[in-house]
Design an enzyme around this catalytic site. Structure first.
Site, PDB file in Angstrom:
ATOM      1  N   GLY A 441      30.202  -5.717  29.075  1.00  0.00           N
ATOM      2  CA  GLY A 441      30.845  -6.289  30.396  1.00  0.00           C
ATOM      3  C   GLY A 441      30.915  -7.935  30.269  1.00  0.00           C
ATOM      4  O   GLY A 441      32.072  -8.210  29.862  1.00  0.00           O
ATOM      5  N   SER A 442      29.707  -8.186  30.155  1.00  0.00           N
ATOM      6  CA  SER A 442      30.663  -9.671  29.892  1.00  0.00           C
ATOM      7  C   SER A 442      30.618 -10.232  28.930  1.00  0.00           C
ATOM      8  O   SER A 442      29.477  -9.477  27.816  1.00  0.00           O
ATOM      9  CB  SER A 442      29.071 -10.065  31.569  1.00  0.00           C
ATOM     10  OG  SER A 442      28.074 -10.348  30.564  1.00  0.00           O
ATOM     11  N   ARG A 524      14.677 -20.608  36.723  1.00  0.00           N
ATOM     12  CA  ARG A 524      15.195 -20.307  37.618  1.00  0.00           C
ATOM     13  C   ARG A 524      15.454 -19.470  39.052  1.00  0.00           C
ATOM     14  O   ARG A 524      14.889 -18.862  39.031  1.00  0.00           O
ATOM     15  CB  ARG A 524      15.604 -18.855  36.416  1.00  0.00           C
ATOM     16  CG  ARG A 524      16.828 -18.852  36.118  1.00  0.00           C
ATOM     17  CD  ARG A 524      17.683 -17.088  34.891  1.00  0.00           C
ATOM     18  NE  ARG A 524      18.445 -16.478  36.334  1.00  0.00           N
ATOM     19  CZ  ARG A 524      19.308 -16.665  36.344  1.00  0.00           C
ATOM     20  NH1 ARG A 524      20.444 -17.660  35.331  1.00  0.00           N
ATOM     21  NH2 ARG A 524      19.970 -16.322  37.372  1.00  0.00           N
ATOM     22  N   CYS A 525      16.223 -20.050  39.551  1.00  0.00           N
ATOM     23  CA  CYS A 525      16.544 -19.547  41.140  1.00  0.00           C
ATOM     24  C   CYS A 525      17.319 -19.220  41.323  1.00  0.00           C
ATOM     25  O   CYS A 525      18.754 -19.268  40.349  1.00  0.00           O
ATOM     26  CB  CYS A 525      16.615 -20.766  41.447  1.00  0.00           C
ATOM     27  SG  CYS A 525      15.421 -21.661  41.285  1.00  0.00           S
ATOM     28  N   ASP A 608      28.325  -0.667  37.868  1.00  0.00           N
ATOM     29  CA  ASP A 608      26.752  -1.041  37.389  1.00  0.00           C
ATOM     30  C   ASP A 608      25.838  -0.359  38.086  1.00  0.00           C
ATOM     31  O   ASP A 608      25.941  -1.384  39.477  1.00  0.00           O
ATOM     32  CB  ASP A 608      27.156  -2.215  36.679  1.00  0.00           C
ATOM     33  CG  ASP A 608      27.457  -2.958  35.241  1.00  0.00           C
ATOM     34  OD1 ASP A 608      27.054  -1.800  34.746  1.00  0.00           O
ATOM     35  OD2 ASP A 608      27.685  -4.018  35.613  1.00  0.00           O
ATOM     36  N   GLU A 614      14.371  -0.094  40.538  1.00  0.00           N
ATOM     37  CA  GLU A 614      14.280  -1.613  41.281  1.00  0.00           C
ATOM     38  C   GLU A 614      13.831  -1.360  42.833  1.00  0.00           C
ATOM     39  O   GLU A 614      13.025  -1.458  42.757  1.00  0.00           O
ATOM     40  CB  GLU A 614      14.675  -2.908  41.126  1.00  0.00           C
ATOM     41  CG  GLU A 614      14.335  -4.201  41.457  1.00  0.00           C
ATOM     42  CD  GLU A 614      15.737  -5.495  41.379  1.00  0.00           C
ATOM     43  OE1 GLU A 614      16.092  -4.935  39.325  1.00  0.00           O
ATOM     44  OE2 GLU A 614      16.086  -6.021  42.332  1.00  0.00           O
ATOM     45  N   CYS A 652      19.090  -0.865  32.820  1.00  0.00           N
ATOM     46  CA  CYS A 652      18.554  -2.101  32.899  1.00  0.00           C
ATOM     47  C   CYS A 652      17.670  -1.742  32.164  1.00  0.00           C
ATOM     48  O   CYS A 652      16.514  -2.290  32.092  1.00  0.00           O
ATOM     49  CB  CYS A 652      19.116  -3.661  33.105  1.00  0.00           C
ATOM     50  SG  CYS A 652      20.682  -4.160  33.046  1.00  0.00           S
ATOM     51  N   HIS A 701      18.733  -9.834  24.851  1.00  0.00           N
ATOM     52  CA  HIS A 701      17.606 -10.536  25.647  1.00  0.00           C
ATOM     53  C   HIS A 701      17.376 -11.529  24.290  1.00  0.00           C
ATOM     54  O   HIS A 701      17.115 -12.930  24.691  1.00  0.00           O
ATOM     55  CB  HIS A 701      17.040 -10.213  26.057  1.00  0.00           C
ATOM     56  CG  HIS A 701      16.623  -8.787  27.402  1.00  0.00           C
ATOM     57  ND1 HIS A 701      17.124  -7.648  27.024  1.00  0.00           N
ATOM     58  CD2 HIS A 701      17.581  -8.785  27.633  1.00  0.00           C
ATOM     59  CE1 HIS A 701      17.802  -6.957  27.820  1.00  0.00           C
ATOM     60  NE2 HIS A 701      17.672  -7.863  28.834  1.00  0.00           N
ATOM     61  N   CYS A 733      22.733  -5.073  26.796  1.00  0.00           N
ATOM     62  CA  CYS A 733      22.989  -5.293  28.241  1.00  0.00           C
ATOM     63  C   CYS A 733      24.374  -5.957  28.309  1.00  0.00           C
ATOM     64  O   CYS A 733      25.028  -6.386  26.795  1.00  0.00           O
ATOM     65  CB  CYS A 733      21.709  -5.637  28.724  1.00  0.00           C
ATOM     66  SG  CYS A 733      22.578  -6.340  30.703  1.00  0.00           S
TER      67      CYS A 733
HETATM   68  N1  GLN Z   1      28.158  -5.409  33.484  1.00  0.00           N
HETATM   69  C1  GLN Z   1      27.151  -6.629  33.767  1.00  0.00           C
HETATM   70  C2  GLN Z   1      27.245  -7.798  32.650  1.00  0.00           C
HETATM   71  O1  GLN Z   1      28.112  -7.213  31.134  1.00  0.00           O
HETATM   72  C3  GLN Z   1      26.314  -6.128  33.942  1.00  0.00           C
HETATM   73  C4  GLN Z   1      24.857  -6.842  33.984  1.00  0.00           C
HETATM   74  C5  GLN Z   1      23.089  -6.166  34.178  1.00  0.00           C
HETATM   75  O2  GLN Z   1      23.322  -5.041  33.711  1.00  0.00           O
HETATM   76  N2  GLN Z   1      22.885  -7.157  34.861  1.00  0.00           N
HETATM   77  O3  GLN Z   1      27.088  -8.555  32.630  1.00  0.00           O
HETATM   78 ZN    ZN Z   2      21.980  -4.413  32.175  1.00  0.00          ZN
END
Ligand code: GLN
Ligand code: ZN
Length: 763
Positions: A441-442, A524-525, A608, A614, A652, A701, A733
């Site tokens: 996505g991003s 990070r906040c 998503d 979690e 994720c 990552h 991701c």
């Molecule tokens: N669509 C979001 C992105 O690509 C998904 C992010 C995520 O899974 N934390 O950033």
């Molecule tokens: Zn993700």
């Protein structure tokens, strides 16, 4: 039983935010890492934050403050350092103590840091200690002692806090060079001896009490682990020259673990009476406590609402019959809430009136303790707070009949799509190849994109100027994807500051803070939105961006939404109705959005749910109910579209275990998941998963660009388990934290790997 309360309750908290009122620690850390300030300036800043905290707590009238709850990065990392669990690769760097610490947290050019993962079901991340049979625990109480001494030099006697030994081991993982049979728990005995030295050192420094945090005891534990808990505290309790021991649990009920702890010689227990109110009857049973201190966690440390202090007083009064040493406290550390409500000048005053951040929660703890001691003013205040809470619950402006009616009328049909095979047929005209390529996505959030957003917010550019800049960014992201040859495109999400905040800002029923920062990890906040009322969607949110992107290409563009569970998980949510109901409200708003996207010609929509796992409750018994509403909400959000519309979801993490069934129940046409860090191991679990699946073929990552051969190999492994027409090719991701210089070659490798494996398997 003793019916007359003999002593007056006192007040404490289990921990406090440490980032500073203006994020001073964040700024100092980042300046230090960038080489702009010295270690001395950083440690001075830390000292100022700690001193200010103790002063604040004293001025608020808190009877006992904790210490060693400050951290430069993370309290689990602090504990690893305190017991000398520093893996060789960090020791070998030969850095100063402080820089070794930061190397463990952040890695260096050559070596990877400790793994970062979520602290129980919160949004705080801790660093996972790495242990091997060779780990040689050596006590290093310096930090805990120094903080205690510093506070005392200001006339404040604190209670040093450490992560308890059992929780430490349960959160740790075997180091890379550990033999496969090794379990961190094997190190319990030497670790406990190390803790013995640390608590003794604290006693020598003058500490009366030490708090050992054992939140891991609120999850299901095996008999072996329970026996270990008994052994640990029998051993520590049996020490001479030791401080009194308070074992603090939080995030749930202790249940069967409570009697185990009470059979040991510890002097106190801390209980989360918000998330673990079920422990109360056991606590109240006569004779159990036997003079022990109880820190009653009556003020919620996880959420931002004012406490019903009248109700808290009632519970506390019942507890006074069971113990002579009652301390009113928070349910957990206040680390998880913002610091100070007073600075929020933009909040709707009606919402603000019902909020309590860390400072306000400290005041509540103090008030409840004073009310129990008979202070007339405090009693008045507790009564008023109960009235205010009752008014809040019924406030008509937070409730919307139309939203409630829709929820009441939600049928099972509205959570159900037709059969997967019917959908596959209806989606055939999407003309996707086997091993279709896509992204999550991003795309990189460049400095330019961030600057445009900041300029717009600050009024330096107008809306038209902002939209033009975002459209230019979308156009370049589409162009890049076409050039790379991806099959399903995305618009890149440049307009989103954060995948939850963005939707929260667009939906009614959410409020946003200006300074409500909460530590996520290290420096990070995040500022979680506050979901205070019935949720509805005043207008379409993503449709213009998606259709603009689609207008630029003949390939399908995926619409991109955040799912209801993730929106709840990363917000402060209302506590006056079941989460299931709140989730359905968000789901219906998203359902409307999916239909609008579909009507506007978007054929593929991704919803998503990275936070699905979690929120999984720590106790197995509570999981089916959670998964039922979580899956139900996702399905309500995604089942309003026609068969021809393809629904994707993204998760994720790769340890599916207990959520695998739930992921299947989401009934998405395509599910993308993280897989590369576990070297595609999970594809075997997914082999029987009957729908589209995209195990991530490269780790986003890390800035490392994967070699074509690596991606191809990952894909080959996946293609052995999943038939080609159901296998999707995507990264782990979203790419927003990466640079274009990394993303371009990485995605080129991804597309080429897909081409190569298609040829190899004759797809
Ligand atoms: N669509 C979001 C992105 O690509 C998904 C992010 C995520 O899974 N934390 O950033
Ligand atoms: Zn993700």
């Amino acid at each position: 039983m003793n019916a007359v309360p003999t002593s007056t309750p006192t007040s404490t908290i289990l921990g406090y935010p440490r980032i500073g009122p203006n994020r001073e620690l964040k700024k100092a850390l980042e300046a230090y890492w960038a080489g702009k300030i010295t270690a001395k300036t950083l440690t001075d800043t830390a000292e100022e934050i700690r001193t200010a905290t103790w002063t604040t707590l004293r001025e608020a009238g808190l009877d006992e403050a904790p210490s060693n709850t400050f951290s430069y990065y993370d309290h689990v990392l602090d504990t690893a350092v305190a017991v000398g669990a520093i893996p060789t690769r960090f020791r070998d760097l030969g850095l100063s103590e402080l820089d070794t610490y930061f190397a463990m947290a952040r890695g260096t050019d050559q070596i990877s840091p400790l793994e970062l993962t979520k602290w129980f079901d919160t949004n705080y991340h801790y660093l996972v200690p790495e242990l091997t049979p060779k780990t040689n625990f050596t006590p290093n109480p310096a930090k805990a002692v120094a903080e205690f001494v510093a506070a005392r030099s200001r006339g404040i006697t604190t209670r040093p806090v450490l992560v308890g030994p059992l929780t430490f081991l349960l959160l740790a993982k075997p180091g890379l060079d550990a033999p496969s049979v090794f379990r961190p728990l094997d190190l319990l005995n030497p670790l406990v001896e190390c803790y013995a030295e640390i608590v003794r050192a604290l006693a020598r420094a003058g500490a009366d009490w030490v708090q050992l945090d054992e939140p891991a005891l609120t999850a299901d534990r095996t008999d072996e682990e329970l026996a270990m808990a008994g052994r640990v505290y029998a051993r520590l309790g049996g020490l001479t020259d030791r401080p009194k021991l308070l074992v603090a649990s939080y995030f749930g009920e202790l249940g069967a673990t409570l009697p185990v702890l009470l059979r040991t010689p510890i002097e106190g227990v801390g209980l989360d009476l918000v998330a673990g109110a079920g422990d109360l009857p056991l606590l109240l049973e006569g004779g159990q406590l036997d003079g022990r201190r109880v820190v009653a966690g009556l003020v919620d440390g996880r959420n931002v609402w004012r406490t019903d202090m009248g109700a808290a007083c009632e519970t506390a009064r019942a507890l006074q019959d069971a113990t002579d040493d009652l301390v009113i406290g928070t349910s957990c550390s206040l680390l998880h809430v913002p610091l100070d409500l007073a600075v929020e000048t933009e909040l709707d005053p009606r919402v603000k009136a019902h909020l309590a951040f860390a400072q306000e929660k400290v005041a509540e703890v103090v008030t409840v303790a004073r009310a129990l001691a008979g202070d007339a003013e405090a009693v008045q205040e507790t009564l008023k707070s109960s009235e205010a809470v009752a008014q809040w619950r019924n406030a008509p402006w937070r409730h919307h009949g139309s939203v409630r009616n829709r929820i009441a009328e939600l049928t099972a049909d509205q959570r159900t799509r037709s059969s997967y095979s019917a959908r596959v047929t209806a989606q055939r005209d999407l003309n996707l190849p086997p091993l279709a390529t896509t992204t999550i996505g991003s795309f990189p959030q460049t400095a330019q994109v961030r600057a445009a957003r900041a300029d717009f917010r600050a009024g330096r550019i107008d809306e038209a100027g902002y939209i033009a800049q975002m459209k230019a960014e979308i156009a370049s992201v589409i162009e890049l994807q076409e050039e790379l040859g991806l099959d399903v495109l995305v618009h890149g999400e440049p307009e989103r500051n954060d995948m939850v905040q963005y939707f929260a800002e667009a939906l009614d029923g959410f409020a946003a803070t200006i300074h409500g920062w909460v530590q996520s990890y290290g420096s990070r906040c995040v500022r979680p939105p506050i979901l205070f009322g019935d949720v509805s969607r005043p207008a379409p949110i993503t449709v213009d961006w998606a259709t603009y992107a689609q207008s630029l290409t003949t390939r399908p563009v995926k619409g991109m939404l955040t799912g209801p569970v993730t929106i709840l998980a990363w917000s402060f949510v209302r506590d006056d109705q079941p989460l299931a109901q709140t989730a359905d409200q968000v789901a219906l708003a998203l359902r409307d959005e999916t239909r609008d996207l579909e009507s506007a010609g978007i054929r593929i929509i991704q919803v998503d749910e990275p936070a699905l796992r979690e929120l999984l409750p720590p106790r197995a018994q509570q999981r089916p109910a959670y998964l039922a509403w979580a899956v139900g909400a996702f399905r309500a959000a995604t089942s309003g579209v026609a068969d021809a519309t393809q629904i994707h979801t993204h998760l994720c993490y790769s340890e599916f275990g207990e959520v695998l069934g739930a992921i299947n129940d989401l009934d998405a046409d395509v599910t993308s998941i993280e897989a590369s860090r576990s070297r595609m191991e999970i594809v075997h679990e997914l082999a029987n998963f009957g729908r589209g699946i995209g195990p991530g073929v490269y780790d986003i990552h890390s800035p490392r660009v994967p070699a074509l051969s690596e991606v191809t190999e990952a894909l080959r492994l996946a293609s052995k388990a999943v038939p080609a027409e159901r296998l999707w090719v995507n990264p782990d991701c979203g790419l927003k934290t990466r640079e274009y210089t990394e993303v371009r070659p990485a995605l080129a490798a991804l597309v080429n790997a897909a081409r190569q494996v298609r040829t190899e398997i004759g797809a």
